[in-house]
Write a protein that holds these residues in place. Structure first.
Motif, PDB file in Angstrom:
ATOM      1  N   VAL A 157       0.836  -1.205   0.000  1.00 35.46           N
ATOM      2  CA  VAL A 157       0.000   0.000   0.000  1.00 35.46           C
ATOM      3  C   VAL A 157       0.869   1.253   0.000  1.00 35.46           C
ATOM      4  O   VAL A 157       0.566   2.236  -0.669  1.00 35.46           O
ATOM      5  N   ARG A 158       1.967   1.183   0.756  1.00 35.14           N
ATOM      6  CA  ARG A 158       2.834   2.372   0.842  1.00 35.14           C
ATOM      7  C   ARG A 158       3.348   2.801  -0.518  1.00 35.14           C
ATOM      8  O   ARG A 158       3.607   3.971  -0.761  1.00 35.14           O
ATOM      9  N   ALA A 159       3.518   1.817  -1.409  1.00 37.02           N
ATOM     10  CA  ALA A 159       4.081   2.132  -2.723  1.00 37.02           C
ATOM     11  C   ALA A 159       3.178   3.105  -3.476  1.00 37.02           C
ATOM     12  O   ALA A 159       3.622   3.807  -4.369  1.00 37.02           O
ATOM     13  N   TYR A 160       1.890   3.141  -3.122  1.00 34.37           N
ATOM     14  CA  TYR A 160       0.960   3.992  -3.867  1.00 34.37           C
ATOM     15  C   TYR A 160       0.678   5.279  -3.100  1.00 34.37           C
ATOM     16  O   TYR A 160      -0.407   5.832  -3.195  1.00 34.37           O
ATOM     17  N   ASP A 161       1.659   5.720  -2.306  1.00 39.54           N
ATOM     18  CA  ASP A 161       1.387   6.902  -1.481  1.00 39.54           C
ATOM     19  C   ASP A 161       1.663   8.163  -2.279  1.00 39.54           C
ATOM     20  O   ASP A 161       2.815   8.497  -2.527  1.00 39.54           O
ATOM     21  N   PRO A 162       0.643   8.884  -2.694  1.00 42.17           N
ATOM     22  CA  PRO A 162       0.905  10.101  -3.467  1.00 42.17           C
ATOM     23  C   PRO A 162       1.140  11.306  -2.561  1.00 42.17           C
ATOM     24  O   PRO A 162       1.287  12.410  -3.063  1.00 42.17           O
ATOM     25  N   ALA A 163       1.145  11.091  -1.245  1.00 39.99           N
ATOM     26  CA  ALA A 163       1.136  12.259  -0.353  1.00 39.99           C
ATOM     27  C   ALA A 163       2.403  13.083  -0.521  1.00 39.99           C
ATOM     28  O   ALA A 163       3.510  12.561  -0.454  1.00 39.99           O
ATOM     29  N   THR A 164       2.205  14.368  -0.739  1.00 38.35           N
ATOM     30  CA  THR A 164       3.373  15.247  -0.805  1.00 38.35           C
ATOM     31  C   THR A 164       3.493  15.997   0.503  1.00 38.35           C
ATOM     32  O   THR A 164       4.345  16.847   0.660  1.00 38.35           O
ATOM     33  N   LEU A 165       2.587  15.689   1.444  1.00 42.25           N
ATOM     34  CA  LEU A 165       2.637  16.379   2.741  1.00 42.25           C
ATOM     35  C   LEU A 165       3.320  15.472   3.745  1.00 42.25           C
ATOM     36  O   LEU A 165       3.232  14.261   3.646  1.00 42.25           O
ATOM     37  N   CYS A 166       3.947  16.076   4.742  1.00 43.95           N
ATOM     38  CA  CYS A 166       4.526  15.252   5.803  1.00 43.95           C
ATOM     39  C   CYS A 166       3.416  14.879   6.766  1.00 43.95           C
ATOM     40  O   CYS A 166       3.127  13.726   6.992  1.00 43.95           O
ATOM     41  N   GLY A 167       2.800  15.904   7.373  1.00 46.11           N
ATOM     42  CA  GLY A 167       1.638  15.635   8.222  1.00 46.11           C
ATOM     43  C   GLY A 167       1.931  14.875   9.490  1.00 46.11           C
ATOM     44  O   GLY A 167       1.023  14.401  10.149  1.00 46.11           O
ATOM     45  N   LEU A 168       3.218  14.737   9.863  1.00 46.61           N
ATOM     46  CA  LEU A 168       3.535  14.012  11.094  1.00 46.61           C
ATOM     47  C   LEU A 168       2.869  14.714  12.278  1.00 46.61           C
ATOM     48  O   LEU A 168       2.995  15.930  12.429  1.00 46.61           O
ATOM     49  N   VAL A 169       2.141  13.951  13.088  1.00 44.00           N
ATOM     50  CA  VAL A 169       1.434  14.566  14.210  1.00 44.00           C
ATOM     51  C   VAL A 169       2.232  14.326  15.480  1.00 44.00           C
ATOM     52  O   VAL A 169       2.732  13.228  15.706  1.00 44.00           O
ATOM     53  N   TRP A 170       2.374  15.368  16.284  1.00 46.34           N
ATOM     54  CA  TRP A 170       3.070  15.153  17.558  1.00 46.34           C
ATOM     55  C   TRP A 170       2.246  15.665  18.716  1.00 46.34           C
ATOM     56  O   TRP A 170       1.307  16.427  18.537  1.00 46.34           O
ATOM     57  N   THR A 171       2.616  15.246  19.912  1.00 49.68           N
ATOM     58  CA  THR A 171       1.868  15.669  21.098  1.00 49.68           C
ATOM     59  C   THR A 171       2.743  16.612  21.917  1.00 49.68           C
ATOM     60  O   THR A 171       3.855  16.913  21.525  1.00 49.68           O
ATOM     61  N   ALA A 172       2.196  17.037  23.053  1.00 46.96           N
ATOM     62  CA  ALA A 172       2.901  18.040  23.848  1.00 46.96           C
ATOM     63  C   ALA A 172       4.319  17.582  24.173  1.00 46.96           C
ATOM     64  O   ALA A 172       4.595  16.381  24.250  1.00 46.96           O
ATOM     65  N   ASN A 173       5.200  18.563  24.347  1.00 42.86           N
ATOM     66  CA  ASN A 173       6.592  18.320  24.729  1.00 42.86           C
ATOM     67  C   ASN A 173       7.489  17.825  23.608  1.00 42.86           C
ATOM     68  O   ASN A 173       8.654  17.569  23.832  1.00 42.86           O
ATOM     69  N   PHE A 174       6.932  17.686  22.425  1.00 43.88           N
ATOM     70  CA  PHE A 174       7.745  17.277  21.282  1.00 43.88           C
ATOM     71  C   PHE A 174       8.583  18.483  20.856  1.00 43.88           C
ATOM     72  O   PHE A 174       8.149  19.609  20.981  1.00 43.88           O
ATOM     73  N   VAL A 175       9.782  18.213  20.372  1.00 43.63           N
ATOM     74  CA  VAL A 175      10.606  19.341  19.940  1.00 43.63           C
ATOM     75  C   VAL A 175      10.446  19.555  18.446  1.00 43.63           C
ATOM     76  O   VAL A 175      10.723  18.660  17.658  1.00 43.63           O
TER      77      VAL A 175
END
Length: 1944
Positions: A157-175
């Motif tokens: 499935v990953r092979a078909y990832d067209p996403a050009t966005l990172c979109g990584l989600v983080w929670t509090a205290n992340f740098v």
């Protein structure tokens, strides 16, 4: 609208609620057809559902009954069986189903049914949770992947990832990172990976620790510029991604709806509408725990990339799926029940289902009351049906409640916003539950992870908006509102930062309506009646700042969303165009108008200081000001005029309503002030913008005069109150009122508070009658009564001690009002420059504090962004950078900016400084700095006055502001004050005069054009009745003479008795300020002026403006002194007196000049000499000087502007001026004079004392930080020079007596004992070790000095006798005891009483007296023991200097005999007791493990070893402090701190208690040939350590310390000579092992030839050959060359290099010996070059005959002086080795090769950039507990990674850092805190924050990485740190120590 109460609070209400709840449920069920039937059906089916659920857990055969009559019997069975099937079976089933479904044959429908049934069973909510859930997920994985392995499927499935966005989600205290250069939205953020992959070098970025969580925007062109995208997200465009094959995700589309529905069912099941107010936290928590795996599974799916996300989006937003599965229709009982619960939950949330709503909604709206939701809102107490308002009053406190209802609008629009929720798809219900469960972190992350999918983003945003009201209600009820706020913002900031999306939602979902309405409703729940002005009849309501909603900033998420969307132009335009929205918003803002009212306490101090003002200021800034700035940022151009007109119009309407609501006429109520007038400020800021940017005509948007009068009252009241607060009139209100006054002007608030207020006052002043305005000002400031010509007056509203400061306040305010141009025509750049200059003039500032202090427009999208180009370039234009300097021992400086010289010269503006100072002392500080500059640059030497600065021109709209300077009222005031100052009436301050002159000068700058010269004669003006002055022009009024004035004075005043006025008032009224009736003066025909009342004038004007009937007007003119206003106490009778004045402003000025200069006729008009002055007046824009200069400047300007003035000035100057009344000294001034004198005397006394001290004690002030003083003497040896005195004399710093140290009253040195492992940290590698910053780099301690010594001792102990091993080495490389002193001495008995007094003193400063710690009474240096001074005379030092002729043999004999004498313990004298106790101290300083090395614990050998090692440690450390060698010779700081002489006596006394058995005495072995004892030894016993393996320096110390003290110099030399022979032999032996076999043979032979030459014993060749041949007898050289040795020997040895080797080998010993000799016998240490160190030291020790002039370079051998024939001796020593080699051949060489060259100890090398450290360590796991520590730290000595304060790594109550400091540094630890960039020092039981060695580009620290700017190593600081570590001076230099209680 009941208040929220604690559970268990209100019985009756709650019962009623529950009934209603039940009713609601019944109604709902009834609609499902007959309620009896419905409930029974549920009852019947429930157990069944339960069983089916359990079937999953218990896969016994019994549970697999198939339903009879099933359509597809076989497959059904398999599906049922599947529930408990093994992994393999599951995969097979999945593969079969997938094939059937995609096959296209006829089996599809069957397979679909089968799949459906399988899923229903597998996913039915199981009460057990746990393994059932795991089982269900296992099924889902199998089905999704169609039986393939899961990992393979994920990859596919990953092979078909067209996403050009990172979109990584983080929670509090992340740098994360934020780059302002690349960001379009201010909220833009990047994850570390994308940031480092992108190119941001040179950008304005910073690192930050996420507060609420966020998501990475890399790849999102709406939020950031493409240039900043990282490599991964720059490349892909959707075109080159292949299409997804249909069958890959086919199963997902079928399985996921069911899966998500099962999740929703779990959520429905788990939620029980709370019976009490709060849902039981435990239950919610339990459900969430259970769902953890499900949500994680969804999260994993989102991470598979775009293809899977679009399937999920499809499932979540498809309305058909939702309808089919969740509507609760159908025979599935479980589903039905869960649907019921869902409806109940909806109801309980005060949300009705729309169908239901219609019926009750209609009638409610008809009756005009607010609907149920609003009540739900108010306190979550109502349950969902409307209640009538009388029920509502049951709380009792609800009197206001009804009024609140009046304010609520109940338009249908709001209704729908607040109450209706209808869910049409999974996404909507999922969000509903997410909110209901208070935003569980996992769910939030899942919802956000989906955002890269564009369709989802839009759908989700709309859903979020739809639930907005519900979010607000949940937030208000929440107990964890903080966490919840963060999570809400985490979501909303992702949605609303995108302008396109925000615009779309605004258009389609009424986003703005929803937000404003929701905010309004939220605030309505905490309104109270306003007490401002007319308390009884006020109709205004304000928010109650004590309410949790405001105190905890609960409103923050909603406001922050609102600000966020207003930053988008398209959205803001919508807002500004929508009139109804503006009305609603002004309504909202008016809730804050007048909040947090302060009432002045007049009697006793308020008992409870409320801190609500924090909440009030925060609320105004966040909820009112920031949205205002957001709107303003879109009103920048002409085209936006309409918007401004709208805002101004509704703002004025709201203000008018407010004035009506509080019943305001014209007088503000006394003694109250509120700092919160957001409506005024909105109005002011939009006016300013209109004129500045939109070219609107100001008058077109100004209201009528009456409104302007009202508008100015409250802002003016605030200005007067500020003055009152600073005059201490509000002290009884506590400190908080001062806090408010400071916050109001503080940099983050000033441009939303004081600046708009002053601007509004400037606008009012420019449009109102000037006389009215001026008199209002003095009345508000309560100083009207003071403005009288009489020398005494009565002030009805102000105490006399406050008068002067209030008068200063009023004048200062006028000066600010007239000279401030912030909104009146300055450009943004000029404003920035002025702000910057003002801040820098107060104090030098660091870059960050300057950024913080410059008020910036709080809206993120505004012009000046901190760090923007304009800021930096402006900074470099006005300031110079002072790089940080480091004085060791000084505080760590930061890089500072300081104003350039021409800023002081031309731009210092005291007015701006006064406006911007939070603390009054800053004004003084600015003046002091200005004075210093003038003195230094030689421009002015006296005490300068604040300089007068020419102002930037006014914008044409505000020109009329200057009328204030040309009104008679002001001129009367100025005249009166000049007169009072001249006559010394009340002691008015210089400040008052300064301000008066400033105002006159301003008036002359801005005089109207007309020239008034034609009115030549003064007499013409007799006919002016109306007032004192003929015109309103200051220039012409200046020469107008006032002859007589009629004043009203108390009967007691001197004027009444017709005597000449006394120069000081008899009742000593201090001058101060206060508003009230002012007697000013009017001329009558009779030639005397009448009493003239400012107030009456003001009222008359007010009446004219507001045309009331004349009868009222006449009443008002009477000063109305109702008792309410006047001060208590009877007012004495006033009578009228007439004063003769006969002065004009000009004459007063000239007399003042004389008075200021103290000389008659001091003023001489400059144009007498040079007429040019008048024609081309060179009046500088900026002038330095004092009062006289100011007067001269004014007179010159007056003369230039009018010929008449010039003439009059000349006339006055020609008359001889009458004597100025002598200046009487007032008591207050007398006091200050006395103070000065007293100070002077004290200073002189101090000088005298200091001089005495200095003469009595040379070592005064020689503290630890005396660097390199030329005095080579050690501090103790004060008396060395006076050799005729036989005894050393010591001064006791406690009792001050001098005398020798005696047996019964010993004196001691103040010393600090500390364990130290610094020596152990030496390494033998030359390049320093680096701190590891990647997995590859690691540090191994094996090459440290401590490790090497340790290994050596262990090896020796394995093969040799223990007691002899313990004398063959030294310990103390780790945990050795270092003794240092500050050089001060005290009697030991004095010290004991000093310690006693410290013990009883409760105020302890960071040290523990119980541990014996104290500070030196003289120099305050830290210490913990006292080292007794050995009584003895100084003379012996020189006695034995003379060279005696005893032969070497005799000396050897003597030494032996002396050693044989057993040291008897001296009789029990005080001295010996003290020596014993200090020895105990020394021993207890270090840990037991560092003193116990023997195999038999507690053996005396241990103590013996420990004691001589203490001496060794101190010598070695001193050597390190001298840089590792003695080339520098005498002078050294180390020498100052050393107390080796005293220490030696203590050690020697103890060492001599141990006798060394004479048979084993090493001395014998060194000086006599013995028969071979080893052969006689029994074979079990281990042999002694061969002499060649013994450490020579240790032997030296043993020899010396076992001799009686004091030692003869010749004995010392003898010992050294003998030991040198051994050392040399060791060097030869070591060398023989080093060289290769061939070399050995060659040397052996070449030496043998010369053996019989005369000088054989002193020839290295001969000796070497002898050693080689002796050693060859054993097996020493037999076994093959070891690899390592072979390496070394590859080099070719020349005689020179051999000599070099020998010298290097011997040097360490020579250095130690020289130091020792220096301490024992005094004498200089010679200095030399490095290459001649050996020769010089050998000379110094007497090894080389001084006559020695060797032609050849082989010096080392010439030092030998053999006590017995060399060859025999060497043979004896080598024999020991040979016999050892026979037994253990492999160890022989290892033990021989002795110390390599140790490098000086140093800390680890740190990388240039801090980020390198941070990125590696802040995510690193701890090796002990394998978690990522919350506070990671790293040891800078050895690089160990530790958990600071971590309980995870605690051992026996010691936290890891403390433990490590003990193991690594024997109690001293230096740690770098990764998350704070600070270094912390642990020393024993105390710790201190040392500071940071990483600074940003502006030379400042960033503690806690708050600013997150890039940090770079500061080499100087690190050097200082290392220096302090090596020299053991942490305790002395760092001042702020605290106990750590082992908790670090």
């Amino acid at each position: 609208m009941r208040r929220l109460r604690k559970p268990g609070g209100g019985g009756p209400d709650r019962a009623r609620e529950e009934e209603e709840e039940a009713d609601a449920g019944r109604g709902q069920r009834a609609s499902c057809g007959g309620h009896g039937a419905g409930s029974q059906a549920i009852a019947r089916e429930a157990p069944l559902g339960g069983e089916r659920g359990r079937g999953l857990e218990a896969p016994e055969p019994g549970a697999r009954r198939s339903r009879s009559g099933s359509s597809v019997p076989g497959s059904q069975c398999s599906a049922m069986a599947g529930a408990g099937a093994s992994g393999r079976e599951k995969r097979a089933t999945a593969a079969r189903l997938k094939a059937a479904l995609s096959g296209g044959g006829g089996g599809e429908s069957g397979a679909a049914v089968e799949l459906q049934a399988l899923l229903e069973r597998a996913l039915a909510p199981a009460p057990g949770g746990g393994e059932a859930a795991a089982e269900a997920l296992e099924w889902c994985r199998c089905l999704l992947s169609g039986g393939e392995p899961w990992e393979g499927f994920v990859q596919a499935v990953r092979a078909y990832d067209p996403a050009t966005l990172c979109g990584l989600v983080w929670t509090a205290n992340f740098v994360a990172y934020r780059c302002r250069t690349c960001g379009i939205s201010p909220c833009m953020s990047l994850c570390a990976e994308c940031f480092h992959q992108g190119e941001h070098a040179g950008h304005d970025y910073n690192m930050f620790r996420s507060q609420a969580g966020g998501a990475c925007d890399c790849g999102d062109g709406n939020v950031m510029r493409e240039a900043g995208f990282c490599k991964r997200h720059r490349m892909k465009s959707s075109s080159n991604v292949p299409c997804v094959p249909k069958d890959l995700l086919m199963m997902s589309e079928l399985v996921l709806p069911q899966f998500i529905f099962s999740l929703i069912q779990y959520l429905r099941e788990g939620y029980n509408e709370p019976a009490l107010d709060l849902p039981s936290e435990k239950d919610l928590h339990r459900i969430l725990q259970m769902l953890e795996p499900h949500v994680s599974f969804l999260e994993d799916l989102t991470k598979m990339g775009g293809a899977m996300r679009s399937v999920l989006t499809q499932v979540l937003t498809n309305q058909q799926f939702y309808k089919d599965l969740s509507s609760g229709v159908g025979e599935n009982a479980c589903a039905k029940k869960s649907h019921e619960k869902y409806l109940i939950a909806l109801k309980g949330s005060g949300l009705a289902f729309p169908e239901d709503k219609l019926a009750c909604g209609m009638q409610e709206q008809a009756s005009g009351t607010s609907t149920l939701a609003i009540q739900g809102l108010a306190g979550a107490t109502t349950s969902g049906q409307g209640e009538s308002s009388d029920e509502e009053d049951q709380d009792g406190s609800q009197g206001v409640g009804k009024r609140k209802r009046v304010k609520l609008s109940s338009s249908t629009k709001d209704q729908s916003i607040m109450d209706v929720l209808k869910h049409k798809c999974f996404l909507e219900e999922l969000l509903f539950w997410t909110i209901k469960y208070e935003f569980p972190q996992k769910m939030v992350t899942f919802l956000l992870n989906m955002l890269p999918d564009q369709d989802y983003k839009i759908a989700f945003t709309k859903t979020f908006v739809q639930h907005y009201a519900f979010i607000m209600k949940t937030l208000k009820k929440s107990h964890e509102s903080d966490t919840m706020s963060n999570r809400i913002v985490h979501i909303s900031v992702q949605l609303f930062s995108n302008e396109e999306l925000a615009r779309q939602v605004t258009e389609e979902c009424q986003l703005l309506d929803i937000m404003v309405t929701v905010l309004l409703y939220m605030m309505e729940s905490c309104l109270i009646k306003s007490e401002l002005q007319d308390e009884e009849n006020s109709l205004h309501v304000v928010v109650n700042c004590g309410e949790a909603l405001l105190k905890n900033n609960t409103y923050w998420p909603l406001v922050s969303d609102f600000i966020n969307i207003l930053s988008h132009q398209s959205v803001a335009k919508k807002f500004l165009e929508d009139h109804s929205l503006l009305v609603t918003w002004m309504n909202f803002v008016s809730f804050f108008q007048g909040m947090n009212l302060n009432k002045r306490e007049l009697n006793e101090h308020v008992e409870f200081e409320s801190q609500t003002y924090y909440a009030a200021f925060a609320a105004e800034l966040e909820a009112c000001a920031q949205p205002m700035w957001g709107l303003l940022s879109h009103c920048k151009v002409r085209e936006t005029q309409e918007y401004t007109r709208n805002v101004v119009r509704y703002c004025l309407e709201a203000l008018q309503d407010w004035f009506d609501a509080i019943n305001f006429v014209d007088e503000p109520a006394p003694n109250q002030v509120t700092f919160h007038l957001p409506l005024h400020r909105y109005y002011a800021m939009f006016l300013s913008k209109a004129v500045k940017c939109q070219e609107l005509d100001l008058d077109s948007i100004l209201p009528d005069q009456e409104m302007l009068m009202k508008l100015m009252i409250h802002p003016l009241q605030i200005q007067a109150s500020l003055s009152e607060i600073h005059s201490n009139m509000w002290v009884r209100n506590g400190l908080q009122i001062k806090g408010q006054a400071m916050t109001y002007v503080q940099s983050h608030f000033c441009n939303s508070m004081i600046d708009p207020d002053i601007y509004l006052l400037q606008v009012c002043a420019s449009r109102l009658d000037p006389d009215y305005f001026i008199s209002s000002v003095f009345e508000r400031f309560k100083v009207v009564d003071l403005l009288t010509m009489a020398s005494q007056h009565q002030n009805t509203v102000l105490d006399s001690e406050h008068e002067r400061s209030m008068l200063e306040g009023a004048l200062t305010f006028l000066v600010i009002l007239l000279s401030l141009r912030l909104h009146l025509g300055m450009t943004d750049d000029e404003i920035l420059r002025a702000e910057m200059v003002a801040q820098l003039c107060m104090n030098d500032r660091t870059h960050s504090s300057l950024l913080d202090l410059i008020p910036e427009n709080p809206n993120p999208k505004s012009g000046i962004v901190p760090g923007s180009l304009s800021f930096e370039s402006m900074l470099s234009a006005v300031a110079d950078f002072k790089a940080p300097v480091f004085e060791p021992g000084g505080s760590m400086q930061q890089g500072m900016y300081t104003p350039k010289a021409d800023i002081w010269d031309k731009e210092f503006d005291p007015v701006m400084v006064i406006l911007r100072t939070v603390y009054r002392r800053d004004v003084q500080s600015a003046m002091d700095r200005y004075t210093a500059f003038l003195k230094q640059s030689g421009k002015f030497s006296g005490n300068p006055w604040p300089p007068y600065k020419k102002r930037t021109p006014l914008h044409p709209s505000y020109k009329s502001l200057m009328k204030l300077l040309h009104c008679k009222t002001l001129h009367i005031v100025l005249f009166t004050l000049l007169y009072k100052i001249l006559m010394d009436h009340q002691n008015l301050s210089e400040h008052v005069l300064c301000m008066v002159l400033y105002l006159i000068e301003l008036g002359l700058e801005d005089s109207p054009e007309q020239e008034s010269d034609e009115e030549d004669s003064v007499g013409e003006h007799e006919h002016c009745h109306d007032s004192w002055f003929p015109s309103s022009n200051l220039v012409s009024n200046m020469h107008h003479i006032i002859n007589y004035v009629r004043v009203r004075v108390p009967e007691t005043a001197p004027e009444v008795k017709r005597e000449p006025p006394a120069s000081t008032s008899s009742d000593g009224l201090a001058s101060s300020q206060s508003p009230s009736r002012s007697k000013s003066l009017q001329r009558e025909n009779s030639g005397t002026a009448q009493v003239f009342s400012l107030v009456a004038e003001r009222r008359k004007k007010f009446q004219e403006i507001i045309n009331r009937s004349s009868s009222e007007a006449s009443q008002v003119v009477r000063p109305k002194t109702s008792m309410k206003w006047s001060a208590p106490g009877a007012t004495p009778q006033l009578t009228t007196a007439i004063l003769e004045i006969k002065e004009s402003i000009l004459s007063l000025l000239i007399k003042l000049h004389h008075k200021l200069s103290g000389k008659q006729n001091s003023y001489y008009p400059p144009w007498f000499d040079d007429m040019e002055v008048l024609i081309q007046p060179e009046i500088p824009k900026y002038s330095h000087g004092d009062g006289m200069t100011a007067v001269e400047r004014i007179l010159l300007k007056a003369a230039v502007q009018s010929r008449l003035n010039k003439r009059i000035i000349e006339e006055i100057c020609r008359k001889v001026t009458p004597p100025v009344p002598p200046k009487k000294i007032s008591p207050a001034e007398k006091k200050t004079l006395d103070k000065e004198e007293r100070r002077q005397k004290a200073r002189e006394r101090q000088q005298k004392l200091l001089a005495e001290f200095a003469s009595r004690q040379k070592s005064f002030m020689e503290t630890a930080m005396d660097v390199e003083s030329p005095d080579a003497d050690i501090a103790m040896e004060i008396a060395t020079s006076e050799q005729h005195i036989s005894e050393a004399v010591y001064d006791c710093v406690i009792c001050g007596q001098s005398g020798p140290s005696t047996e019964d009253r010993p004196t001691g040195l103040v010393v600090l004992l500390q364990a130290s492992s610094v020596l152990g940290q030496c390494r033998n590698s030359t390049e320093p070790k680096k701190l590891p910053t990647s997995e590859e780099e690691q540090i191994y301690p094996s090459d440290t000095c401590a490790a090497v010594h340790d290994v050596r001792l262990t090896t020796l102990q394995r093969y040799f006798k223990d007691s002899s091993c313990l004398q063959a080495v030294s310990i103390g490389w780790e945990g050795g005891v270092y003794v240092q002193t500050c050089g001060h001495t005290l009697h030991i008995d004095c010290h004991k009483s000093y310690m006693e007094s410290l013990r009883n003193d409760q105020v302890l400063q960071g040290f523990s007296v119980d541990k014996g710690e104290f500070t030196c009474p003289l120099c305050r240096q830290f210490a913990n023991s006292v080292l007794p001074c050995y009584p003895g005379n100084n003379v012996e030092r020189s006695l034995f200097q003379c060279y005696s002729n005893k032969s070497m043999q005799d000396l050897i004999k003597e030494v032996e005999e002396l050693q044989e004498q057993l040291g008897t313990f001296p009789s029990e004298t005080n001295l010996s007791k003290e020596m014993e106790s200090v020895m105990k101290d020394i021993k207890s300083t270090t840990q037991k493990k560092y003193t116990d090395y023997s195999k038999t614990p507690g053996s005396p050998d241990n103590d013996f070893l420990f004691m001589y090692s203490v001496a060794r440690t101190n010598l070695e450390l001193e050597l390190v402090h001298r840089g590792g060698n003695l080339c520098l010779g005498g002078a050294s700081t180390a020498g100052k701190r050393s107390c080796l002489n005293q220490l030696f006596h203590v050690l020697a006394m103890h060492m001599r208690l141990y006798s060394i058995d004479s048979a084993y005495n090493p001395w014998r072995k060194l000086t006599q040939l013995m028969q071979d004892r080893n052969s006689q030894m029994s074979s079990e016993e281990l042999p002694e350590v061969p002499v060649l393996y013994r450490d020579v320096s240790s032997l030296l110390l043993i020899q010396i310390l076992t001799m009686p003290q004091p030692l003869c110099k010749e004995h010392f030399t003898c010992i050294v000579k003998v030991l040198f022979t051994l050392l040399y032999t060791q060097a030869l032996a070591a060398f023989s092992v080093k060289c290769s076999a061939e070399d050995r043979v060659a040397w052996k032979n070449s030496g043998a030839l010369k053996k019989n030459t005369s000088n054989g014993e002193k020839s290295w060749e001969v000796l070497l050959s002898h050693v080689i041949s002796e050693l060859s007898k054993g097996k020493m050289f037999e076994e093959g060359e070891t690899e390592e040795l072979a390496m070394v020997s590859s080099s070719v040895w020349s005689p020179d290099s051999i000599e070099g080797y020998m010298q290097q080998f011997c040097l360490p010993f020579l250095r130690i010996t020289c130091l020792l000799q220096h301490h024992l016998f005094g004498g200089e240490l010679p200095s030399c070059q490095e290459d001649e160190e050996f020769t010089v030291l050998a000379n110094c020790l007497g090894l080389l005959p001084s006559s020695f002039q060797s032609p050849h370079q082989f010096i080392s051998a010439s030092c030998l002086d053999w006590p017995v024939p060399a060859f025999n001796m060497i043979s004896q020593w080598c024999l020991e080795l040979a016999s050892f080699a026979d037994r253990h051949a492999e160890q022989v060489k290892v033990l021989l090769i002795q110390e390599p060259k140790w490098d000086l100890p140093c800390l680890l090398q740190l990388p240039e950039n801090y980020n390198t450290i941070f990125q590696y360590y802040h995510r690193k796991t701890c090796t002990v507990c394998t978690k990522v520590p919350k506070d990671p730290a790293v040891c800078l000595v050895c690089g160990t990674f530790v958990c600071l304060k971590g309980l995870c790594c605690k051992q026996q109550s010691y936290c890891e850092c403390v433990l490590h400091s003990q193991n690594c540094g024997a109690g001293t630890g230096i740690f770098l805190l990764i998350n704070a960039s600070v270094i912390i020092i642990i020393r024993g039981h105390r710790f201190c924050l040392w500071g940071s060695v990483y600074l940003d580009a502006h030379g400042e620290e960033d503690r806690d990485l708050r600013r997150g700017k890039p940090l770079y190593i500061c080499k100087e600081r690190y050097k200082v740190l290392e220096q302090q570590w090596v020299s053991h001076t942490f305790d002395h230099i760092n001042k702020r120590w605290g106990p750590h209680y082992n908790g670090l």
